[in-house]
Motif scaffolding. Sequence first.
Motif, PDB file in Angstrom:
ATOM      1  N   CYS A 148       0.816  -1.221   0.000  1.00  0.00           N
ATOM      2  CA  CYS A 148       0.000   0.000   0.000  1.00  0.00           C
ATOM      3  C   CYS A 148       0.845   1.263   0.000  1.00  0.00           C
ATOM      4  CB  CYS A 148      -0.935   0.004   1.199  1.00  0.00           C
ATOM      5  SG  CYS A 148      -2.211  -1.262   1.084  1.00  0.00           S
ATOM      6  N   LYS A 149       2.128   1.157   0.354  1.00  0.00           N
ATOM      7  CA  LYS A 149       3.008   2.321   0.411  1.00  0.00           C
ATOM      8  C   LYS A 149       3.676   2.604  -0.926  1.00  0.00           C
ATOM      9  CE  LYS A 149       3.985   1.438   5.230  1.00  0.00           C
ATOM     10  NZ  LYS A 149       4.953   1.045   6.230  1.00  0.00           N
ATOM     11  N   GLY A 150       3.701   1.623  -1.813  1.00  0.00           N
ATOM     12  CA  GLY A 150       4.396   1.769  -3.084  1.00  0.00           C
ATOM     13  C   GLY A 150       3.565   2.431  -4.151  1.00  0.00           C
ATOM     14  N   LYS A 151       4.259   3.070  -5.083  1.00  0.00           N
ATOM     15  CA  LYS A 151       3.596   3.715  -6.214  1.00  0.00           C
ATOM     16  C   LYS A 151       3.945   3.033  -7.539  1.00  0.00           C
ATOM     17  CE  LYS A 151       2.041   7.530  -4.059  1.00  0.00           C
ATOM     18  NZ  LYS A 151       1.591   7.031  -2.804  1.00  0.00           N
ATOM     19  N   LEU A 152       5.033   2.225  -7.534  1.00  0.00           N
ATOM     20  CA  LEU A 152       5.471   1.586  -8.768  1.00  0.00           C
ATOM     21  C   LEU A 152       5.920   0.164  -8.467  1.00  0.00           C
ATOM     22  CD1 LEU A 152       7.313   2.988 -11.699  1.00  0.00           C
ATOM     23  CD2 LEU A 152       8.404   1.071 -10.582  1.00  0.00           C
ATOM     24  N   LEU A 153       5.405  -0.782  -9.214  1.00  0.00           N
ATOM     25  CA  LEU A 153       5.799  -2.179  -9.102  1.00  0.00           C
ATOM     26  C   LEU A 153       6.507  -2.566 -10.388  1.00  0.00           C
ATOM     27  CD1 LEU A 153       5.695  -4.951  -7.636  1.00  0.00           C
ATOM     28  CD2 LEU A 153       3.522  -5.344  -8.833  1.00  0.00           C
ATOM     29  N   ARG A 154       7.752  -2.988 -10.255  1.00  0.00           N
ATOM     30  CA  ARG A 154       8.541  -3.415 -11.418  1.00  0.00           C
ATOM     31  C   ARG A 154       8.633  -4.929 -11.378  1.00  0.00           C
ATOM     32  NH1 ARG A 154      13.876  -5.070 -11.904  1.00  0.00           N
ATOM     33  NH2 ARG A 154      14.661  -4.894 -14.002  1.00  0.00           N
ATOM     34  N   VAL A 155       8.314  -5.584 -12.481  1.00  0.00           N
ATOM     35  CA  VAL A 155       8.396  -7.037 -12.562  1.00  0.00           C
ATOM     36  C   VAL A 155       9.258  -7.389 -13.759  1.00  0.00           C
ATOM     37  CG1 VAL A 155       7.100  -9.177 -12.836  1.00  0.00           C
ATOM     38  CG2 VAL A 155       6.105  -7.288 -11.547  1.00  0.00           C
ATOM     39  N   ALA A 156      10.261  -8.234 -13.506  1.00  0.00           N
ATOM     40  CA  ALA A 156      11.133  -8.711 -14.575  1.00  0.00           C
ATOM     41  C   ALA A 156      10.849 -10.192 -14.800  1.00  0.00           C
ATOM     42  CB  ALA A 156      12.600  -8.508 -14.198  1.00  0.00           C
ATOM     43  N   ASP A 157      10.590 -10.564 -16.038  1.00  0.00           N
ATOM     44  CA  ASP A 157      10.387 -11.947 -16.423  1.00  0.00           C
ATOM     45  C   ASP A 157      11.746 -12.493 -16.841  1.00  0.00           C
ATOM     46  OD1 ASP A 157       8.590 -13.539 -19.181  1.00  0.00           O
ATOM     47  OD2 ASP A 157       9.396 -14.373 -17.332  1.00  0.00           O
ATOM     48  N   CYS A 158      12.277 -13.445 -16.082  1.00  0.00           N
ATOM     49  CA  CYS A 158      13.628 -13.951 -16.315  1.00  0.00           C
ATOM     50  C   CYS A 158      13.567 -15.387 -16.814  1.00  0.00           C
ATOM     51  CB  CYS A 158      14.443 -13.907 -15.028  1.00  0.00           C
ATOM     52  SG  CYS A 158      14.462 -12.299 -14.214  1.00  0.00           S
ATOM     53  N   SER A 159      14.256 -15.647 -17.893  1.00  0.00           N
ATOM     54  CA  SER A 159      14.358 -16.992 -18.449  1.00  0.00           C
ATOM     55  C   SER A 159      15.777 -17.493 -18.205  1.00  0.00           C
ATOM     56  CB  SER A 159      14.042 -16.952 -19.946  1.00  0.00           C
ATOM     57  OG  SER A 159      14.149 -18.251 -20.493  1.00  0.00           O
ATOM     58  N   VAL A 160      15.898 -18.620 -17.497  1.00  0.00           N
ATOM     59  CA  VAL A 160      17.202 -19.133 -17.081  1.00  0.00           C
ATOM     60  C   VAL A 160      17.342 -20.574 -17.551  1.00  0.00           C
ATOM     61  CG1 VAL A 160      18.687 -19.576 -15.089  1.00  0.00           C
ATOM     62  CG2 VAL A 160      17.109 -17.638 -15.042  1.00  0.00           C
ATOM     63  N   GLU A 161      18.466 -20.879 -18.179  1.00  0.00           N
ATOM     64  CA  GLU A 161      18.724 -22.248 -18.614  1.00  0.00           C
ATOM     65  C   GLU A 161      18.816 -23.157 -17.394  1.00  0.00           C
ATOM     66  OE1 GLU A 161      22.169 -22.325 -21.131  1.00  0.00           O
ATOM     67  OE2 GLU A 161      21.450 -20.617 -22.303  1.00  0.00           O
ATOM     68  N   ASN A 162      18.381 -24.404 -17.549  1.00  0.00           N
ATOM     69  CA  ASN A 162      18.322 -25.333 -16.425  1.00  0.00           C
ATOM     70  C   ASN A 162      19.647 -25.479 -15.693  1.00  0.00           C
ATOM     71  OD1 ASN A 162      15.588 -25.915 -16.620  1.00  0.00           O
ATOM     72  ND2 ASN A 162      15.919 -27.561 -18.086  1.00  0.00           N
ATOM     73  N   ASP A 163      20.745 -25.538 -16.397  1.00  0.00           N
ATOM     74  CA  ASP A 163      22.043 -25.730 -15.750  1.00  0.00           C
ATOM     75  C   ASP A 163      22.576 -24.462 -15.089  1.00  0.00           C
ATOM     76  OD1 ASP A 163      22.455 -24.559 -18.265  1.00  0.00           O
ATOM     77  OD2 ASP A 163      24.441 -25.445 -18.471  1.00  0.00           O
ATOM     78  N   LYS A 164      21.857 -23.362 -15.203  1.00  0.00           N
ATOM     79  CA  LYS A 164      22.300 -22.095 -14.615  1.00  0.00           C
ATOM     80  C   LYS A 164      21.383 -21.598 -13.494  1.00  0.00           C
ATOM     81  CE  LYS A 164      24.574 -20.465 -18.825  1.00  0.00           C
ATOM     82  NZ  LYS A 164      25.551 -21.358 -18.975  1.00  0.00           N
ATOM     83  N   LYS A 165      20.388 -22.400 -13.127  1.00  0.00           N
ATOM     84  CA  LYS A 165      19.425 -21.978 -12.099  1.00  0.00           C
ATOM     85  C   LYS A 165      20.098 -21.692 -10.762  1.00  0.00           C
ATOM     86  CE  LYS A 165      15.400 -24.350 -13.949  1.00  0.00           C
ATOM     87  NZ  LYS A 165      14.412 -25.409 -13.698  1.00  0.00           N
ATOM     88  N   ALA A 166      20.984 -22.580 -10.315  1.00  0.00           N
ATOM     89  CA  ALA A 166      21.639 -22.384  -9.007  1.00  0.00           C
ATOM     90  C   ALA A 166      22.449 -21.090  -9.010  1.00  0.00           C
ATOM     91  CB  ALA A 166      22.518 -23.583  -8.667  1.00  0.00           C
ATOM     92  N   GLY A 167      23.161 -20.822 -10.093  1.00  0.00           N
ATOM     93  CA  GLY A 167      23.936 -19.590 -10.201  1.00  0.00           C
ATOM     94  C   GLY A 167      23.047 -18.361 -10.220  1.00  0.00           C
ATOM     95  N   PHE A 168      21.935 -18.444 -10.930  1.00  0.00           N
ATOM     96  CA  PHE A 168      20.982 -17.336 -10.989  1.00  0.00           C
ATOM     97  C   PHE A 168      20.456 -17.015  -9.590  1.00  0.00           C
ATOM     98  CE2 PHE A 168      16.580 -15.864 -11.219  1.00  0.00           C
ATOM     99  CZ  PHE A 168      16.712 -14.737 -12.012  1.00  0.00           C
ATOM    100  N   GLU A 169      20.077 -18.049  -8.858  1.00  0.00           N
ATOM    101  CA  GLU A 169      19.541 -17.838  -7.511  1.00  0.00           C
ATOM    102  C   GLU A 169      20.605 -17.257  -6.582  1.00  0.00           C
ATOM    103  OE1 GLU A 169      17.620 -21.480  -6.309  1.00  0.00           O
ATOM    104  OE2 GLU A 169      16.330 -21.450  -8.090  1.00  0.00           O
ATOM    105  N   GLN A 170      21.841 -17.693  -6.730  1.00  0.00           N
ATOM    106  CA  GLN A 170      22.934 -17.144  -5.918  1.00  0.00           C
ATOM    107  C   GLN A 170      23.161 -15.669  -6.251  1.00  0.00           C
ATOM    108  OE1 GLN A 170      26.654 -19.195  -6.232  1.00  0.00           O
ATOM    109  NE2 GLN A 170      27.690 -17.825  -4.841  1.00  0.00           N
TER     110      GLN A 170
END
Length: 94
Positions: A6-28
């Motif tokens: 309720c305090k925010g005025k802007l919500l930014r959402v990024a749709d990220c596509s990550v290769e299966n073998d790179k998921k752990a690195g992406f999360e890190q």
Amino acid sequence: MTAFFCKGKLLRVADCSVENDKKAGFEQVQRNIWNKGMTPGMLSGAIGKGQSGRYLAASLWDNEYSHQRYVDKELAALIREAGVIELHPKWAVI
């Protein structure tokens, strides 16, 4: 994130596509680089993990100016540090 919604005025959402073998690195990278990139004006952030390597990264901002300042002054350095390979910089402010 819901505590700040309720305090925010802007919500930014990024749709990220990550290769299966790179998921752990992406999360890190999310934990170690993007989380530390929280800046004044950013109220909260969250990431959702979907199927087939899809993630949604959301950030809630106090206003459009704070988000634009982040884009102009901080985002490029975080992208380099994170080693993002491909970025489609389409912003839609609603």
